[in-house]
Design an enzyme around this catalytic site. Sequence first.
Site, PDB file in Angstrom:
ATOM      1  N   HIS A  92      16.261  -9.245   3.640  1.00 15.45           N
ATOM      2  CA  HIS A  92      15.660  -8.211   4.481  1.00 15.45           C
ATOM      3  C   HIS A  92      14.754  -8.777   5.569  1.00 15.45           C
ATOM      4  O   HIS A  92      13.939  -8.037   6.134  1.00 15.45           O
ATOM      5  CB  HIS A  92      14.884  -7.203   3.621  1.00 15.45           C
ATOM      6  CG  HIS A  92      15.753  -6.136   3.062  1.00 15.45           C
ATOM      7  ND1 HIS A  92      15.932  -4.924   3.672  1.00 15.45           N
ATOM      8  CD2 HIS A  92      16.535  -6.123   1.967  1.00 15.45           C
ATOM      9  CE1 HIS A  92      16.773  -4.187   2.967  1.00 15.45           C
ATOM     10  NE2 HIS A  92      17.146  -4.893   1.934  1.00 15.45           N
ATOM     11  N   ASP A 157       6.630  -0.389   0.972  1.00 18.67           N
ATOM     12  CA  ASP A 157       7.253   0.936   1.064  1.00 18.67           C
ATOM     13  C   ASP A 157       8.669   0.936   0.499  1.00 18.67           C
ATOM     14  O   ASP A 157       9.132   1.943  -0.035  1.00 18.67           O
ATOM     15  CB  ASP A 157       7.294   1.398   2.521  1.00 18.67           C
ATOM     16  CG  ASP A 157       5.924   1.805   3.034  1.00 18.67           C
ATOM     17  OD1 ASP A 157       5.104   2.267   2.221  1.00 18.67           O
ATOM     18  OD2 ASP A 157       5.677   1.671   4.244  1.00 18.67           O
ATOM     19  N   GLU A 268      -1.275   6.417   4.335  1.00 25.23           N
ATOM     20  CA  GLU A 268      -0.463   5.914   5.437  1.00 25.23           C
ATOM     21  C   GLU A 268      -0.480   6.967   6.538  1.00 25.23           C
ATOM     22  O   GLU A 268      -1.168   7.984   6.445  1.00 25.23           O
ATOM     23  CB  GLU A 268       0.978   5.598   4.997  1.00 25.23           C
ATOM     24  CG  GLU A 268       1.101   4.319   4.199  1.00 25.23           C
ATOM     25  CD  GLU A 268       2.529   3.806   4.108  1.00 25.23           C
ATOM     26  OE1 GLU A 268       3.404   4.297   4.872  1.00 25.23           O
ATOM     27  OE2 GLU A 268       2.788   2.905   3.275  1.00 25.23           O
TER      28      GLU A 268
END
Length: 522
Positions: A92, A157, A268
């Site tokens: 990723h 997240d 957030e």
Amino acid sequence: MEFALFCTRVNALVLLLALCSPYKFIQSPMDFGPLNFLQTTNTASLDFGRILFNSPSAVLRPQSPRDISLLLSFLSASSYSKVTVAARGAGHSIYGQAQALDGIVIEMDSIPSNVVIREKGEDEAGFSYADVSGGALWIELLEESLKFGLAPRSWTDYLYLSIGGTLSNGGISGQTFKYGPQISNVLQLEVVTGKGEVVTCSPNKSSDLFYAVLGGLGQFGIITSARILLQEAPHKVRWVRAFYEDFSTFISDQELLVSMPNLVDYVEGFIVLNEQSLHSASIAFPAHLDFIHKFQSKGSSSKVYYCVEFAVHDYQTKGTDVEQVVEEISRLLSYLPSHIYSVEVSYFDFLNRVRMEEMSLRGRGLWDVPHPWLNMFVPKSGIKEFRDLLMENISSDDFEGPLLIYPLIRDKWDMNMSVVLPEAVREQVVYVVGVLRSASPASCSTHCLNNLLHRHRHVAETASRPHIGGKQYLAHHPSTAHWQDHFGPRWDQFKARKSRFDPLSILAPGHGIFPRLYAPSH
């Protein structure tokens, strides 16, 4: 004993690896045939960013840390090799950080994903923890720890990332203001250094390596296992969203929320540029997707809005009235009247919320596309100017993806570690801004993608100047000189640690920080 022949294209050099191992761990044409080798190296040249595609000459799929140690020991002792090595977790990275052009990529997921939970009281330790393989995913650790009613304190997240991958960068999310990043919640590591040494390290044992590796961008060693701090897991989460049209009020309320860690468990926020940016963050709030339409009926459809997210954990066994806590918090906020929404979800579903968005994007063919992301740490004093700079360089008409912005607390970060925060040390509040856009080839050509990358570089370079004072997170810089500027006064320490733990600069070539060196001849 087996011998694996490994061919590399570096300077047309044929390198013979005579590595003694009970496993066939080098994938080469001789091992699996040309087709399998080509498929494997193509996979290792691909990452989530889909911007850079650097093909390795071979892929190592180790069965244990010993296999990695043997490889790195061989390369560090070789006086003629300039082969580099990159560890790849879940793939990723955005700008080829886990790639190794003409080198070797180590696929960490081939090491068995052992997760061992130790509850408080099982030994002399006064806390619960998990021992987990570096290549295991955070979702695996969550699923296993929840069986014991436990969970790590700090998250990213997205949970389908490897343990070693996020610990090599920082690991941040909405819990960071309260518990610090993931790297601040590690008790011990097992690391294979660039010299091939297998070292168990902690704050009290081989501490310089421990602090170097955490947030060290893979430059000093490969994390093969980690001991992660655990705590009691809540049963449910009350998840709240409140909307704003004034940026100053938006950030003021975020800073108020992070000042109440005894009440708030997650903070957030994001910028609502267009209807799509709201939809991309609203899967758990299906009843409120008419938010944009309500405001369009009142005024301009191009107006920018802001959303604060916060969450309160419901442990049930503690007798806390979560609804009352949410009401108490909400009364202190200055959101737009009648525009606060909440849902109750399980703890697992809350932490795994981005997976739902992934499934939606995959269904629309928008997941496996280029992701020209930009992540910045911005000091509180520069956040308004950064917001203006950002809005000058993005268009709400074609922006696809979330645009995150939320505060962290500097004191929750250990500056012995390698991560670099903005140098405004007197400011406790540091904002993270994530420009997480997708660029579908159907609507964004190669020229369009290059233009987006150019804009992001401009934003990053401008924001790094003293008047804003930002630092890139998950950084990508074009040269060693740029990296030296990135680390600033901490560069000498970073460079010294590199010389100590990976003196030939074998590891993590994708960052482009240090050039590969030859071993001295004997």
